[in-house]
Scaffold this motif. Structure first.
Motif, PDB file in Angstrom:
ATOM      1  N   ASN A  94       0.838  -1.193   0.000  1.00  0.00           N
ATOM      2  CA  ASN A  94       0.000   0.000   0.000  1.00  0.00           C
ATOM      3  C   ASN A  94       0.877   1.247   0.000  1.00  0.00           C
ATOM      4  O   ASN A  94       1.435   1.622   1.018  1.00  0.00           O
ATOM      5  CB  ASN A  94      -0.945  -0.008   1.197  1.00  0.00           C
ATOM      6  N   THR A  95       0.983   1.855  -1.158  1.00  0.00           N
ATOM      7  CA  THR A  95       1.765   3.075  -1.321  1.00  0.00           C
ATOM      8  C   THR A  95       0.826   4.284  -1.311  1.00  0.00           C
ATOM      9  O   THR A  95      -0.384   4.142  -1.569  1.00  0.00           O
ATOM     10  CB  THR A  95       2.536   3.054  -2.652  1.00  0.00           C
ATOM     11  N   PRO A  96       1.342   5.480  -1.025  1.00  0.00           N
ATOM     12  CA  PRO A  96       0.482   6.678  -1.056  1.00  0.00           C
ATOM     13  C   PRO A  96      -0.221   6.878  -2.406  1.00  0.00           C
ATOM     14  O   PRO A  96      -1.334   7.402  -2.451  1.00  0.00           O
ATOM     15  CB  PRO A  96       1.463   7.818  -0.768  1.00  0.00           C
ATOM     16  N   GLU A  97       0.399   6.427  -3.496  1.00  0.00           N
ATOM     17  CA  GLU A  97      -0.203   6.579  -4.823  1.00  0.00           C
ATOM     18  C   GLU A  97      -1.533   5.845  -4.962  1.00  0.00           C
ATOM     19  O   GLU A  97      -2.369   6.203  -5.796  1.00  0.00           O
ATOM     20  CB  GLU A  97       0.764   6.086  -5.916  1.00  0.00           C
ATOM     21  N   LEU A  98      -1.754   4.827  -4.167  1.00  0.00           N
ATOM     22  CA  LEU A  98      -3.018   4.081  -4.225  1.00  0.00           C
ATOM     23  C   LEU A  98      -4.162   4.828  -3.539  1.00  0.00           C
ATOM     24  O   LEU A  98      -5.311   4.419  -3.627  1.00  0.00           O
ATOM     25  CB  LEU A  98      -2.847   2.685  -3.611  1.00  0.00           C
ATOM     26  N   ARG A  99      -3.856   5.884  -2.801  1.00  0.00           N
ATOM     27  CA  ARG A  99      -4.837   6.734  -2.112  1.00  0.00           C
ATOM     28  C   ARG A  99      -5.751   5.937  -1.167  1.00  0.00           C
ATOM     29  O   ARG A  99      -6.955   6.132  -1.129  1.00  0.00           O
ATOM     30  CB  ARG A  99      -5.649   7.534  -3.131  1.00  0.00           C
ATOM     31  N   ASN A 100      -5.140   5.011  -0.436  1.00  0.00           N
ATOM     32  CA  ASN A 100      -5.884   4.221   0.550  1.00  0.00           C
ATOM     33  C   ASN A 100      -5.145   4.188   1.877  1.00  0.00           C
ATOM     34  O   ASN A 100      -5.128   3.170   2.565  1.00  0.00           O
ATOM     35  CB  ASN A 100      -6.119   2.808   0.024  1.00  0.00           C
ATOM     36  N   GLY A 101      -4.509   5.305   2.233  1.00  0.00           N
ATOM     37  CA  GLY A 101      -3.818   5.389   3.516  1.00  0.00           C
ATOM     38  C   GLY A 101      -2.478   4.689   3.543  1.00  0.00           C
ATOM     39  O   GLY A 101      -1.956   4.399   4.613  1.00  0.00           O
ATOM     40  N   GLY A 102      -1.921   4.403   2.380  1.00  0.00           N
ATOM     41  CA  GLY A 102      -0.652   3.682   2.305  1.00  0.00           C
ATOM     42  C   GLY A 102       0.531   4.498   2.776  1.00  0.00           C
ATOM     43  O   GLY A 102       0.594   5.709   2.551  1.00  0.00           O
ATOM     44  N   THR A 103       1.469   3.821   3.428  1.00  0.00           N
ATOM     45  CA  THR A 103       2.654   4.491   3.956  1.00  0.00           C
ATOM     46  C   THR A 103       3.945   3.933   3.369  1.00  0.00           C
ATOM     47  O   THR A 103       5.019   4.449   3.665  1.00  0.00           O
ATOM     48  CB  THR A 103       2.719   4.331   5.490  1.00  0.00           C
ATOM     49  N   ARG A 104       3.851   2.900   2.552  1.00  0.00           N
ATOM     50  CA  ARG A 104       5.047   2.228   2.047  1.00  0.00           C
ATOM     51  C   ARG A 104       5.523   2.853   0.745  1.00  0.00           C
ATOM     52  O   ARG A 104       4.753   3.478   0.026  1.00  0.00           O
ATOM     53  CB  ARG A 104       4.748   0.743   1.814  1.00  0.00           C
ATOM     54  N   ALA A 105       6.801   2.660   0.451  1.00  0.00           N
ATOM     55  CA  ALA A 105       7.385   3.132  -0.800  1.00  0.00           C
ATOM     56  C   ALA A 105       8.028   1.948  -1.509  1.00  0.00           C
ATOM     57  O   ALA A 105       8.621   1.084  -0.864  1.00  0.00           O
ATOM     58  CB  ALA A 105       8.424   4.214  -0.525  1.00  0.00           C
ATOM     59  N   LEU A 106       7.881   1.911  -2.824  1.00  0.00           N
ATOM     60  CA  LEU A 106       8.510   0.864  -3.625  1.00  0.00           C
ATOM     61  C   LEU A 106       9.755   1.437  -4.286  1.00  0.00           C
ATOM     62  O   LEU A 106       9.744   2.561  -4.772  1.00  0.00           O
ATOM     63  CB  LEU A 106       7.559   0.357  -4.706  1.00  0.00           C
ATOM     64  N   THR A 107      10.818   0.656  -4.280  1.00  0.00           N
ATOM     65  CA  THR A 107      12.040   1.092  -4.931  1.00  0.00           C
ATOM     66  C   THR A 107      12.783  -0.126  -5.465  1.00  0.00           C
ATOM     67  O   THR A 107      12.599  -1.235  -4.958  1.00  0.00           O
ATOM     68  CB  THR A 107      12.949   1.877  -3.964  1.00  0.00           C
ATOM     69  N   THR A 108      13.577   0.102  -6.466  1.00  0.00           N
ATOM     70  CA  THR A 108      14.427  -0.970  -6.976  1.00  0.00           C
ATOM     71  C   THR A 108      15.880  -0.719  -6.592  1.00  0.00           C
ATOM     72  O   THR A 108      16.758  -1.477  -6.983  1.00  0.00           O
ATOM     73  CB  THR A 108      14.321  -1.068  -8.518  1.00  0.00           C
ATOM     74  N   GLU A 109      16.113   0.346  -5.822  1.00  0.00           N
ATOM     75  CA  GLU A 109      17.470   0.666  -5.387  1.00  0.00           C
ATOM     76  C   GLU A 109      17.868  -0.218  -4.213  1.00  0.00           C
ATOM     77  O   GLU A 109      17.058  -0.541  -3.345  1.00  0.00           O
ATOM     78  CB  GLU A 109      17.549   2.123  -4.967  1.00  0.00           C
ATOM     79  N   VAL A 110      19.125  -0.620  -4.209  1.00  0.00           N
ATOM     80  CA  VAL A 110      19.673  -1.434  -3.128  1.00  0.00           C
ATOM     81  C   VAL A 110      20.861  -0.685  -2.552  1.00  0.00           C
ATOM     82  O   VAL A 110      21.706  -0.173  -3.303  1.00  0.00           O
ATOM     83  CB  VAL A 110      20.121  -2.816  -3.657  1.00  0.00           C
TER      84      VAL A 110
END
Length: 165
Positions: free
Chosen positions: A146-162
């Motif tokens: 659930n990311t903020p972009e989904l507009r459902n109270g999401g707090t997570r971020a997706l990344t491909t960086e390591v």
């Protein structure tokens, strides 16, 4: 009907359902799902969603058995899932089940539930069933971080960086 379509029942079983993202085949005690990436967009997100499904709904775990292309050349993930014999569950029962799991109903029109970390949609009576023994099983849903972009109270971020420490 081309040769590919004729050999599918022999290989995967008889097709019993088709949704927006997958075709489902009866394979005896299991189901075979041919999951299209038009729904999941990128292969890594499809595999992430399979892993999330298996974490939250281990009784109906999806096992990735292969990859392929359909007769149109579109990439597919082939997954196997236990067959659950059961009946549809009402929206109220689904809401109670999801509440017990810590999810809040966000949008009843598309059956969306969420926590700050996980987003679930398509939680309707064709994807949630009650077994003969009375247990509730989720056999299909749209599950993701659930990311903020989904507009459902999401707090997570997706990344491909390591990063390495």
């Amino acid at each position: 009907m081309d040769n590919v379509d004729r050999c599918l029942p022999q290989t995967l079983g008889e097709q019993i359902a088709e949704g927006g993202e997958a075709k489902v085949y009866d394979h005896g005690s299991t189901l075979i799902k041919s999951i299209g990436l038009d729904y999941f967009i990128q292969p890594i997100f499809a595999l992430d969603r399979i892993a999330l499904h298996n974490t939250y709904f281990p009784e109906t775990h999806l096992t990735t058995v292969g990859f392929g292309r359909d007769h149109k050349g579109e990439f597919k993930i082939i997954a196997e899932q236990p067959f659950i014999n059961g009946q549809p569950v009402s929206d109220a029962e689904i809401a109670e089940f999801m509440c017990q799991m810590g999810f809040e109903l966000k949008n009843p029109r598309n059956w969306t539930y969420a926590t700050p970390d996980i987003y679930l949609s398509d939680m309707h009576d064709e994807n949630v069933i009650r077994s003969v023994a009375g247990s509730i099983f989720v056999v299909d849903c749209d599950i993701r971080i659930n990311t903020p972009e989904l507009r459902n109270g999401g707090t997570r971020a997706l990344t491909t960086e390591v990063s390495f420490i």
